[in-house]
Scaffold this motif. Structure first.
Motif, PDB file in Angstrom:
ATOM      1  N   VAL A  83       3.421   0.977  19.745  1.00  0.00           N
ATOM      2  CA  VAL A  83       2.223   0.189  19.452  1.00  0.00           C
ATOM      3  C   VAL A  83       1.996   0.223  17.943  1.00  0.00           C
ATOM      4  CG1 VAL A  83      -0.255  -0.090  19.837  1.00  0.00           C
ATOM      5  CG2 VAL A  83       1.223   0.720  21.698  1.00  0.00           C
ATOM      6  N   ARG A  84       2.102  -0.927  17.295  1.00  0.00           N
ATOM      7  CA  ARG A  84       1.983  -1.006  15.838  1.00  0.00           C
ATOM      8  C   ARG A  84       0.780  -1.871  15.465  1.00  0.00           C
ATOM      9  NH1 ARG A  84       7.166   0.272  13.911  1.00  0.00           N
ATOM     10  NH2 ARG A  84       8.088   1.686  15.439  1.00  0.00           N
ATOM     11  N   MET A  85       0.184  -1.574  14.306  1.00  0.00           N
ATOM     12  CA  MET A  85      -0.987  -2.332  13.863  1.00  0.00           C
ATOM     13  C   MET A  85      -0.896  -2.620  12.382  1.00  0.00           C
ATOM     14  SD  MET A  85      -5.031  -1.449  14.314  1.00  0.00           S
ATOM     15  CE  MET A  85      -6.283  -2.599  13.748  1.00  0.00           C
ATOM     16  N   VAL A  86      -1.021  -3.895  12.020  1.00  0.00           N
ATOM     17  CA  VAL A  86      -1.089  -4.320  10.620  1.00  0.00           C
ATOM     18  C   VAL A  86      -2.551  -4.619  10.324  1.00  0.00           C
ATOM     19  CG1 VAL A  86      -0.335  -5.993   8.899  1.00  0.00           C
ATOM     20  CG2 VAL A  86       1.235  -5.272  10.710  1.00  0.00           C
ATOM     21  N   MET A  87      -3.168  -3.756   9.522  1.00  0.00           N
ATOM     22  CA  MET A  87      -4.596  -3.861   9.260  1.00  0.00           C
ATOM     23  C   MET A  87      -4.871  -4.686   8.003  1.00  0.00           C
ATOM     24  SD  MET A  87      -5.452   0.141  10.008  1.00  0.00           S
ATOM     25  CE  MET A  87      -7.216  -0.047   9.726  1.00  0.00           C
ATOM     26  N   GLN A  88      -6.140  -5.105   7.852  1.00  0.00           N
ATOM     27  CA  GLN A  88      -6.539  -5.799   6.629  1.00  0.00           C
ATOM     28  C   GLN A  88      -6.408  -4.876   5.429  1.00  0.00           C
ATOM     29  OE1 GLN A  88     -10.054  -8.429   6.649  1.00  0.00           O
ATOM     30  NE2 GLN A  88     -10.268  -7.949   8.816  1.00  0.00           N
ATOM     31  N   GLU A  89      -6.722  -3.582   5.611  1.00  0.00           N
ATOM     32  CA  GLU A  89      -6.567  -2.617   4.539  1.00  0.00           C
ATOM     33  C   GLU A  89      -5.107  -2.163   4.520  1.00  0.00           C
ATOM     34  OE1 GLU A  89      -8.550  -2.048   7.168  1.00  0.00           O
ATOM     35  OE2 GLU A  89     -10.498  -2.653   6.398  1.00  0.00           O
ATOM     36  N   LEU A  90      -4.374  -2.535   3.504  1.00  0.00           N
ATOM     37  CA  LEU A  90      -2.942  -2.276   3.460  1.00  0.00           C
ATOM     38  C   LEU A  90      -2.659  -0.784   3.347  1.00  0.00           C
ATOM     39  CD1 LEU A  90      -1.836  -5.188   1.115  1.00  0.00           C
ATOM     40  CD2 LEU A  90      -1.929  -5.133   3.605  1.00  0.00           C
ATOM     41  N   ASN A  91      -1.638  -0.346   4.070  1.00  0.00           N
ATOM     42  CA  ASN A  91      -1.279   1.063   4.115  1.00  0.00           C
ATOM     43  C   ASN A  91      -0.010   1.300   3.303  1.00  0.00           C
ATOM     44  OD1 ASN A  91      -1.530   3.755   4.993  1.00  0.00           O
ATOM     45  ND2 ASN A  91      -0.129   3.411   6.699  1.00  0.00           N
ATOM     46  N   LEU A  92      -0.045   0.931   2.019  1.00  0.00           N
ATOM     47  CA  LEU A  92       1.120   1.028   1.148  1.00  0.00           C
ATOM     48  C   LEU A  92       0.818   1.922  -0.048  1.00  0.00           C
ATOM     49  CD1 LEU A  92       2.062  -2.775   1.071  1.00  0.00           C
ATOM     50  CD2 LEU A  92       3.126  -1.002   2.476  1.00  0.00           C
ATOM     51  N   LEU A  93       1.880   2.508  -0.614  1.00  0.00           N
ATOM     52  CA  LEU A  93       1.748   3.349  -1.811  1.00  0.00           C
ATOM     53  C   LEU A  93       2.236   2.530  -3.009  1.00  0.00           C
ATOM     54  CD1 LEU A  93       3.072   6.738  -0.387  1.00  0.00           C
ATOM     55  CD2 LEU A  93       0.711   6.007  -0.700  1.00  0.00           C
ATOM     56  N   PRO A  94       1.327   2.145  -3.904  1.00  0.00           N
ATOM     57  CA  PRO A  94       1.685   1.197  -4.970  1.00  0.00           C
ATOM     58  C   PRO A  94       2.723   1.702  -5.960  1.00  0.00           C
ATOM     59  CG  PRO A  94      -0.535   2.081  -5.302  1.00  0.00           C
ATOM     60  CD  PRO A  94      -0.105   2.507  -3.940  1.00  0.00           C
ATOM     61  N   THR A  95       2.831   3.027  -6.127  1.00  0.00           N
ATOM     62  CA  THR A  95       3.781   3.558  -7.108  1.00  0.00           C
ATOM     63  C   THR A  95       5.194   3.668  -6.557  1.00  0.00           C
ATOM     64  OG1 THR A  95       3.151   5.804  -6.470  1.00  0.00           O
ATOM     65  CG2 THR A  95       2.000   4.829  -8.352  1.00  0.00           C
ATOM     66  N   VAL A 141       5.673  -1.551  -5.309  1.00  0.00           N
ATOM     67  CA  VAL A 141       4.746  -2.380  -4.536  1.00  0.00           C
ATOM     68  C   VAL A 141       3.532  -2.773  -5.375  1.00  0.00           C
ATOM     69  CG1 VAL A 141       3.053  -2.211  -2.668  1.00  0.00           C
ATOM     70  CG2 VAL A 141       5.447  -1.702  -2.222  1.00  0.00           C
ATOM     71  N   GLY A 142       3.119  -1.906  -6.282  1.00  0.00           N
ATOM     72  CA  GLY A 142       1.965  -2.199  -7.124  1.00  0.00           C
ATOM     73  C   GLY A 142       2.154  -3.396  -8.025  1.00  0.00           C
ATOM     74  N   GLU A 143       3.400  -3.818  -8.245  1.00  0.00           N
ATOM     75  CA  GLU A 143       3.666  -4.990  -9.082  1.00  0.00           C
ATOM     76  C   GLU A 143       3.646  -6.296  -8.294  1.00  0.00           C
ATOM     77  OE1 GLU A 143       7.269  -4.470 -11.246  1.00  0.00           O
ATOM     78  OE2 GLU A 143       6.640  -2.598 -12.195  1.00  0.00           O
ATOM     79  N   LEU A 144       3.507  -6.203  -6.975  1.00  0.00           N
ATOM     80  CA  LEU A 144       3.496  -7.397  -6.135  1.00  0.00           C
ATOM     81  C   LEU A 144       2.084  -7.949  -6.008  1.00  0.00           C
ATOM     82  CD1 LEU A 144       5.740  -6.180  -3.158  1.00  0.00           C
ATOM     83  CD2 LEU A 144       6.464  -7.442  -5.199  1.00  0.00           C
ATOM     84  N   GLY A 145       1.982  -9.249  -5.737  1.00  0.00           N
ATOM     85  CA  GLY A 145       0.701  -9.842  -5.416  1.00  0.00           C
ATOM     86  C   GLY A 145       0.264  -9.415  -4.027  1.00  0.00           C
ATOM     87  N   ILE A 146      -1.019  -9.683  -3.724  1.00  0.00           N
ATOM     88  CA  ILE A 146      -1.580  -9.264  -2.443  1.00  0.00           C
ATOM     89  C   ILE A 146      -0.824  -9.898  -1.272  1.00  0.00           C
ATOM     90  CG2 ILE A 146      -3.611  -9.418  -0.962  1.00  0.00           C
ATOM     91  CD1 ILE A 146      -3.901  -7.314  -3.027  1.00  0.00           C
ATOM     92  N   GLY A 147      -0.434 -11.167  -1.414  1.00  0.00           N
ATOM     93  CA  GLY A 147       0.279 -11.849  -0.330  1.00  0.00           C
ATOM     94  C   GLY A 147       1.600 -11.186  -0.006  1.00  0.00           C
ATOM     95  N   HIS A 148       2.368 -10.855  -1.049  1.00  0.00           N
ATOM     96  CA  HIS A 148       3.649 -10.184  -0.832  1.00  0.00           C
ATOM     97  C   HIS A 148       3.443  -8.777  -0.273  1.00  0.00           C
ATOM     98  CE1 HIS A 148       6.020 -12.982  -3.721  1.00  0.00           C
ATOM     99  NE2 HIS A 148       6.198 -13.336  -2.468  1.00  0.00           N
ATOM    100  N   GLN A 149       2.410  -8.092  -0.732  1.00  0.00           N
ATOM    101  CA  GLN A 149       2.128  -6.762  -0.182  1.00  0.00           C
ATOM    102  C   GLN A 149       1.845  -6.855   1.324  1.00  0.00           C
ATOM    103  OE1 GLN A 149      -0.757  -4.381  -2.275  1.00  0.00           O
ATOM    104  NE2 GLN A 149       0.014  -4.983  -4.284  1.00  0.00           N
ATOM    105  N   GLN A 150       1.109  -7.897   1.723  1.00  0.00           N
ATOM    106  CA  GLN A 150       0.816  -8.089   3.144  1.00  0.00           C
ATOM    107  C   GLN A 150       2.109  -8.282   3.937  1.00  0.00           C
ATOM    108  OE1 GLN A 150      -2.127  -7.976   4.585  1.00  0.00           O
ATOM    109  NE2 GLN A 150      -2.133  -9.234   6.422  1.00  0.00           N
ATOM    110  N   MET A 151       3.059  -9.039   3.392  1.00  0.00           N
ATOM    111  CA  MET A 151       4.322  -9.263   4.091  1.00  0.00           C
ATOM    112  C   MET A 151       5.153  -7.985   4.164  1.00  0.00           C
ATOM    113  SD  MET A 151       3.989 -12.325   5.085  1.00  0.00           S
ATOM    114  CE  MET A 151       5.613 -12.793   5.699  1.00  0.00           C
ATOM    115  N   VAL A 152       5.080  -7.151   3.142  1.00  0.00           N
ATOM    116  CA  VAL A 152       5.763  -5.844   3.184  1.00  0.00           C
ATOM    117  C   VAL A 152       5.170  -4.986   4.296  1.00  0.00           C
ATOM    118  CG1 VAL A 152       6.164  -3.685   1.932  1.00  0.00           C
ATOM    119  CG2 VAL A 152       6.439  -5.876   0.753  1.00  0.00           C
ATOM    120  N   GLU A 153       3.846  -5.009   4.411  1.00  0.00           N
ATOM    121  CA  GLU A 153       3.185  -4.230   5.471  1.00  0.00           C
ATOM    122  C   GLU A 153       3.617  -4.715   6.853  1.00  0.00           C
ATOM    123  OE1 GLU A 153       0.208  -1.443   7.018  1.00  0.00           O
ATOM    124  OE2 GLU A 153       1.398  -1.631   5.205  1.00  0.00           O
TER     125      GLU A 153
END
Length: 514
Positions: A83-95, A141-153
């Motif tokens: 069971v996986r969940m992609v939330m509005q609050e991105l769970n990524l480490l920008p560095t 990841v911190g160098e990506l725009g919000i849209g690309h970060q969402q696709m990574v998530e």
């Protein structure tokens, strides 16, 4: 368990915080099905999805997954079961890099050392699933725009054994091309038998991806129906319990003299020689494609980024002002309601009263000590004015819905009585009922003679509420349209115009060297 048996069965699920937010939810989800979950902000969508995803424990009820009792102790516990969940609050480490974020819990190694070659190969395959093959997996990841970060998530959650995928407002920050890629991926997941819970306020999308729709209102399930039998207007009526028209009357307003004057504002290649005026009592919209420079323009006006060129003038008559920082902007009566309310606009663990007080500390404190009685009174005043749904001023902002969080941010600035308000995507991720609350607020602010600048990716929204719309393209203000003169086709053509000109210039052969 057969293919016809429900993959997930939810029975009598309820959740109580200071007050009930969910009650008696009964729901089933089949393999290979996309179930749309919709409702106003505060209706309980995110709470229900977090219960299924293991992030929140229910107060009442029980669940079954693949025919067995299901009560995940944590998100990790739910993920182990598929069971996986992609939330509005991105769970990524920008560095960390894209590749490292994708496989953080399972980095390929040999002899205790990370195998960079294997990591890159695996990341490239995962990225290709969501259309990110053009990116370097080693990009932070911190160098990506919000849209690309969402696709990574999204890509991260598709790795491994996924049986149920929860997507919470997955397209809110995506371009049209990225949305198409996501829908293609959803179709492939369905073919594999993956069930999907698709949470969205973009009702036009639901018909494209969902087979059934479940509507929540005030924490209760009011309808579960086949998607083809519903249109957007019917869903809106179910969500809000009343009919909402396609037009909005902002009430009687008087548009006066220019209150904000922007002249030749520019920064590198992001914003190029932009000039416009906004009059008192006017809503000036800014349209354009993703990356056109809309947010960057607001940040320049607000002093959040330094401008390379240009000037600002405020007041009637306009007088030139120097704004080198957000503090300067606030002193001059300019407010910015940022598009990233969670990351830049709010202190999520703190109370509503503390968040509203942030912009008004000088008025609430004496000798460095905050008057908590005055703070609570201020919060209550804005909660009543903004119709914020909550248990009281002491409730943590992080427990509120997205729409109510946005109202807290706006309420903070209303207390300061700023004359120029800059709104960056003010209704992103907000349900239709809350949108109309904010539109009504815009009408009230303009009746007070304030000047509003509104950036939105929703062109229909701008056409609904604005008096004029300026269109940015490739950093330049291409044209400005009056309400009586615009059409959707003209606005879209202007949005592409700057890129067409730039591409034509880049494709021209260089002049011969004398």
């Amino acid at each position: 368990m057969t293919a016809r048996d429900p993959l997930l069965r939810v029975s009598g699920i309820g959740k109580h915080y200071a007050q009930p937010v969910l009650a008696d939810i009964d729901l089933t989800l089949m393999r290979g099905e996309v179930l749309a979950l919709t409702g106003e902000n505060g209706a309980g969508k995110s709470t229900l999805s977090k219960i299924i995803g293991g992030l929140v424990h229910p107060s009442t009820g029980d669940m079954q997954f693949e025919g067995r009792p299901y009560a995940p102790a944590s998100r990790a516990d739910a993920e182990r079961l598929g069971v996986r969940m992609v939330m509005q609050e991105l769970n990524l480490l920008p560095t960390l890099s894209i590749a490292e974020n994708l496989f953080l819990d399972n980095l390929p190694s040999r002899g205790g050392w990370i195998s960079r070659k294997r990591l890159r190969e695996a990341a490239t395959r995962a990225m290709a699933q969501v259309g990110l093959e053009a990116l370097d997996p080693d990009t932070p990841v911190g160098e990506l725009g919000i849209g690309h970060q969402q696709m990574v998530e999204i890509a991260r959650n598709l790795i491994g054994d996924c049986h149920l995928l929860i997507l919470d407002e997955p397209t809110a920050m995506l371009t049209a091309r990225e949305v198409d890629l996501l829908f293609e991926q959803i179709a492939r997941l369905r073919e594999r038998g993956v069930a999907i819970v698709y949470i969205s306020h973009r009702l036009e999308e639901l018909a494209q991806v969902a087979q059934r729709v479940a509507v929540l209102r005030d924490g209760r399930l009011v309808a579960v129906e086949p998607m083809p039998e519903n249109d957007s207007q019917h869903l809106v009526n179910l969500m809000v319990g009343r009919e909402l028209g396609e037009h909005i009357d902002l009430g009687p307003r008087r548009i006066g003299a220019p209150l904000l004057s922007v002249r030749g504002l520019g920064r590198a290649d992001k914003v190029r020689d932009v000039s416009f005026e906004v009059r008192s009592g006017e809503i000036f919209g800014i349209s354009g494609l993703i990356g056109a420079g809309r947010t960057e323009l607001l940040r320049l006006i607000y002093g959040a980024d330094p401008a390379d060129s240009g000037s600002l003038a405020l007041g009637t008559p306009p007088r030139e002002v120097r704004i080198a920082s957000p503090a300067d902007a606030v002193k001059q009566g300019i407010a910015l309601i940022t598009e990233d309310r969670k990351g830049e606009g709010l202190l999520l663990p703190h109370s509503i009263s503390a968040n509203i007080a942030l912009g008004n500390l000088a008025e609430l404190s004496r000798h460095g000590i905050i008057d908590h009685k005055a703070e609570t009174a201020l919060a209550q005043r804005q909660m009543d004015a903004m119709r914020i749904r909550c248990s009281g001023p002491g409730q943590a902002v992080g427990e509120l819905s997205g729409g109510n969080q946005q109202k807290v941010v706006i309420g903070r600035w209303l207390e300061r009585d700023c004359q120029v308000l800059l709104f960056d995507e003010p209704t992103r991720g907000i349900d239709v009922g809350a949108k109309f609350d904010i539109y009504a607020l815009f009408g009230e602010l303009t009746r007070q003679g304030k000047a509003l600048v509104v950036v939105s990716s929703d062109l229909r929204e701008l056409m609904l509420i604005c008096d004029r719309i300026g269109v940015l393209s490739a950093g330049r203000l291409i044209d400005t349209f009056d309400r009586d003169d615009w059409s959707q086709d003209e606005l879209l053509a202007a949005a592409f115009a700057g890129y067409n000109t730039r591409d034509a210039l880049l494709s021209e052969p260089a002049a011969p060297t004398p």
